[in-house]
Design an enzyme around this catalytic site. Sequence first.
Site, PDB file in Angstrom:
ATOM      1  N   ASN A   1       0.858  -1.174   0.000  1.00 19.94           N
ATOM      2  CA  ASN A   1       0.000   0.000   0.000  1.00 19.94           C
ATOM      3  C   ASN A   1       0.892   1.221   0.000  1.00 19.94           C
ATOM      4  O   ASN A   1       1.775   1.334   0.828  1.00 19.94           O
ATOM      5  CB  ASN A   1      -0.832  -0.112   1.282  1.00 19.94           C
ATOM      6  CG  ASN A   1      -1.554   1.157   1.655  1.00 19.94           C
ATOM      7  OD1 ASN A   1      -1.332   2.220   1.095  1.00 19.94           O
ATOM      8  ND2 ASN A   1      -2.418   1.041   2.636  1.00 19.94           N
ATOM      9  N   CYS A   2       0.713   2.128  -0.928  1.00 20.20           N
ATOM     10  CA  CYS A   2       1.566   3.321  -0.854  1.00 20.20           C
ATOM     11  C   CYS A   2       0.837   4.579  -1.283  1.00 20.20           C
ATOM     12  O   CYS A   2       1.367   5.374  -2.016  1.00 20.20           O
ATOM     13  CB  CYS A   2       2.862   3.138  -1.606  1.00 20.20           C
ATOM     14  SG  CYS A   2       2.701   2.764  -3.316  1.00 20.20           S
ATOM     15  N   VAL A   3      -0.372   4.747  -0.815  1.00 19.23           N
ATOM     16  CA  VAL A   3      -1.051   6.010  -1.084  1.00 19.23           C
ATOM     17  C   VAL A   3      -1.327   6.778   0.210  1.00 19.23           C
ATOM     18  O   VAL A   3      -1.060   7.962   0.291  1.00 19.23           O
ATOM     19  CB  VAL A   3      -2.350   5.779  -1.886  1.00 19.23           C
ATOM     20  CG1 VAL A   3      -3.078   7.077  -2.077  1.00 19.23           C
ATOM     21  CG2 VAL A   3      -2.011   5.206  -3.260  1.00 19.23           C
TER      22      VAL A   3
END
Lengths: 427, 128
Positions: free
Chosen positions: A240-242
């Site tokens: 997850n990288c938002v």
Amino acid sequence: MKLEQNRIYIKDIQFGDVTAVNNGILTVNKEEMINFLKEDPKVKDVKLDIARPGEKTRIIPVKDVIEPRVKISGGKGFSGVTQTTTQLGDGIVNILYGAAIVTVGDIVGFQEGVVDMWGEGAKYTPFSKTFNLVVDIEPAEGLEPHMHETTVRMAGLKAAEFVGEAGRDAKIDETLTYDIGNIDEETKKYPNLPKVLYVEMLISQGLLHDGYIYGVNSQLILPTLLHPNEEIDGAVISGNCVAACDKITTYQHQNNSAILDLYAEHGKTINFIGVIITPELTTLQGKFRSCDYTAKLCKTLGANGVIVSEEGYGNPDSDLLMICKRLETAGIKTVLITDECSGWDGASQPLADTTPEAVAVVSGGNVSHVVTMGPADKVIGNDKAIATLSGGWEGCLEADGSLKCELNAVIGATSEIGFHYCTAREY
Amino acid sequence: MNKINDFSIVTNNPIVKEKYSQVIFVDGGFEDVLIKTRDLVHSGHELINHPLGASIRMFFSPYRSIIVSSKSTELVDNEHVSIMESSIISYRKQMENRMPDIVNSQDYAIIDSELLDSSVEEMKRFYN
């Protein structure tokens, strides 16, 4: 399960001829490490850099943070991901404590995720206190977004294993033992203590919004039971990288504060009987199924109390509160850990959803809180990403180069598993 | 909704418009997509996926795609109505001091489309 974590205190990282630890100094052979990561043909180039606490360095956009470790016995590395599948949670692991691998990769132009190593920004991210080896991954041209994300994720995990190997024969400074037997054994030992489960929710919604358990995408699972040792031994990986402020990095899974705090109370005030990983799905049917199933597992296991932590903000708020409602209605005392999105003044309703059953809620802080971070001497990663942070409203980029942004841009600033410095207090 | 093909996508995303045939295209912003979906839910369409994203960043997306049943029934689902109404309130609150991130429109359009694909896959595991 019994896990021994051997900590090797790291006091600095330097580039050198060998990748090794001597007297607390971690040296990394830059060329060897780059060549190792470039064995993946999808990796075109790798840049390595070091960021130390106190330096006027800004890292952006951070994709993941991983703790370098090496498993000495009982399973291997990131089982089911970088290694063949083995059972995690038992045995011995050596940890380069105080060091972190920070991956940088702008998969899309709007990624946030800033780590400032000094000043105001450093107060908010836990990764301003670690010695960071920053791995900036340039993928091969033409990779579609899913493959790009996978490539950067895998490179970070492999980098952590490459560096972690330096801890294999290093001098051990401290050993921590995590030992909890099966539910029957523990209940016989502590018959009068309340049985407590920890439910960890993971964003499970697609590209840049995923999590993995032993390499299985959590979109595809029913809520599942783990022994606490499995997660702190590397069974859970971030994809997850938002949501920078409240994403759970892999490092935070490896050191999940909720698990460690429950461990500390095990046998004293509670009987900690396990961890349930629950996917936060996108469809309403999926949400109902996950929430019903989570509550069913808690009831079946005879929990008297449950701690639930969220990941993200928005639609996961519905899951958090549905789980709470189901558990409280079943007579199971429930504590929620979340963060708040309460506007610049902190006065708005903090979550996107509410329920009267949510009577015990721990806040990780207000993601909308505005902070001003001074100009950096050095930017590692993509300095264009700073424009993304500063593009939100007029006056956010000050004349002296200072950056005004909401906490949501700062990695780990409002962690919903409590691995950070913020909290909210009434006064 | 009974069958897998009985769905429509309310969207303002040009990529989704090209990719899917069952599209109710909204010529407007994220909020207009929420309002159009709310109106459909009020008139008896089933809400299939949650109208909001899973992270603050996705609130700044200029594009949003939401799945509803293509057929309406006379029975309005109050829970779905409530989810729509509270989502609109959350969206307005979140955007009080912010503007949609139009500089990165193209990337948001790709991610919105990818996340929609995941939702459609997830939906297929329930309706077949």
